[in-house]
Design an enzyme around this catalytic site. Structure first.
Site, PDB file in Angstrom:
ATOM      1  N   SER A  97       0.824  -1.198   0.000  1.00  0.00           N
ATOM      2  CA  SER A  97       0.000   0.000   0.000  1.00  0.00           C
ATOM      3  C   SER A  97       0.868   1.261   0.000  1.00  0.00           C
ATOM      4  CB  SER A  97      -0.956  -0.043   1.201  1.00  0.00           C
ATOM      5  OG  SER A  97      -2.001   0.883   1.065  1.00  0.00           O
ATOM      6  N   ASP A 226      -9.574  -5.463  -4.574  1.00  0.00           N
ATOM      7  CA  ASP A 226      -9.032  -4.448  -3.661  1.00  0.00           C
ATOM      8  C   ASP A 226      -9.976  -3.250  -3.657  1.00  0.00           C
ATOM      9  OD1 ASP A 226      -7.547  -2.379  -2.415  1.00  0.00           O
ATOM     10  OD2 ASP A 226      -5.660  -3.332  -3.009  1.00  0.00           O
ATOM     11  N   HIS A 255      -7.486  -5.860  -0.242  1.00  0.00           N
ATOM     12  CA  HIS A 255      -6.306  -5.020  -0.035  1.00  0.00           C
ATOM     13  C   HIS A 255      -5.348  -5.648   0.979  1.00  0.00           C
ATOM     14  CE1 HIS A 255      -4.018  -1.330  -0.253  1.00  0.00           C
ATOM     15  NE2 HIS A 255      -4.085  -1.159   1.046  1.00  0.00           N
TER      16      HIS A 255
END
Length: 275
Positions: A97, A226, A255
């Site tokens: 991320s 995601d 995610h």
């Protein structure tokens, strides 16, 4: 606790486990978490004989709650300070991320010999926010909403955010309350200032030039479900921009797939590193 102190006096906490002479894998966590988010990966690679390193970004986890430096250049400067202090050579850098953006910028600027390979997992690169050049991005108003919730309602917002983060809001999902609470614990350890200001860093930073500058073997991993960092405008584009990058996408994965699907992710990480 092992820490380094940066030039502006910020203490950066890090973990450094395994043989000093072993191959190095360094992990970069996402917003608003800490190095603890890599528990499943660090234990896996430690068991496979690697030296594993992970740090808490400034204002996150056990690092000090600095008032400044909560932008991508500041984050990367801290990584440079840490990797220089440990004199890491030929390390594999893995980022999730926001940490994926951090890896992209660090690898693009790293001194020769520092980096062997790069892996971007559910990463925010090349850019998340909607702009004239990125019309399919997420509108700025969405991130403004995240800022308001983080600044004024952080505890409840973080707890609620775990549902889409791990895909627990999908029909038939097995909700693991302890996983949600562990995410919340990590988030609440950090600074509300760092978390609020850091939203701009992960949403508005343009990593296109960084991706173009990467020359080491690169793997891009992204879940097709995601809900936080949509694959179509991030992972797929990053894999096209980095020369020779490999894209591995995962149908139905969320995610937070390094946690929810750790066995599959770890196996694919190891295969790429050994390949």
């Amino acid at each position: 606790m092992p820490t380094i102190t940066t030039t502006d006096g910020t203490e950066i906490f890090y973990k450094d486990w395994g043989p000093r002479d072993a191959a190095v894998v360094m992990f970069h966590h996402g917003w608003p978490l800490s190095s603890d988010d890599w528990d499943a990966q660090m234990m896996f690679f430690l068991d496979h004989g690697y030296r594993v390193i992970a740090h808490d970004r400034r204002g996150h986890g056990r690092s000090s709650q600095a008032a400044t430096g909560h932008d991508m250049d500041g984050y990367v400067a801290d990584v440079v300070a840490l990797t220089d202090s440990l004199d890491l050579q030929n390390a594999v850098h893995i980022g999730h991320s926001t940490g994926g953006g951090e890896v992209a910028r660090y690898v693009a600027q790293a001194k020769p010999g520092r980096v062997a390979k790069a892996i971007l997992i559910s990463a925010v690169a090349p850019i998340m926010v909607q702009t004239d050049a990125n019309p399919d991005g997420i509108p700025l108003a969405v991130f403004d909403g995240l800022r308001v919730q983080t600044a004024t309602n952080r505890a409840q917002f973080f707890y609620d955010f775990t549902m889409p983060f791990f895909g627990y809001n999908r029909e038939g999902a097995e909700i693991k309350e302890a996983v949600r609470l562990n995410w919340w614990r990590q988030g609440m350890m950090g600074s509300i200032l760092a978390h609020t200001q850091g939203i701009k860093a992960f949403s508005e930073t343009d990593f296109t030039a960084d991706l173009e500058a990467i020359t080491v073997p690169t793997l891009v991993m992204h879940g097709e479900d995601d809900q936080v960092v949509p694959i179509a405008t991030t992972g797929k584009l990053s894999a096209e921009i980095v020369a020779g990058a490999v894209l591995k996408s995962y149908p139905g994965y969320p995610h937070g797939m390094p946690t929810t699907n750790a066995d599959q992710i770890n196996a694919n990480l190891l295969a790429f590193i050994l390949g």
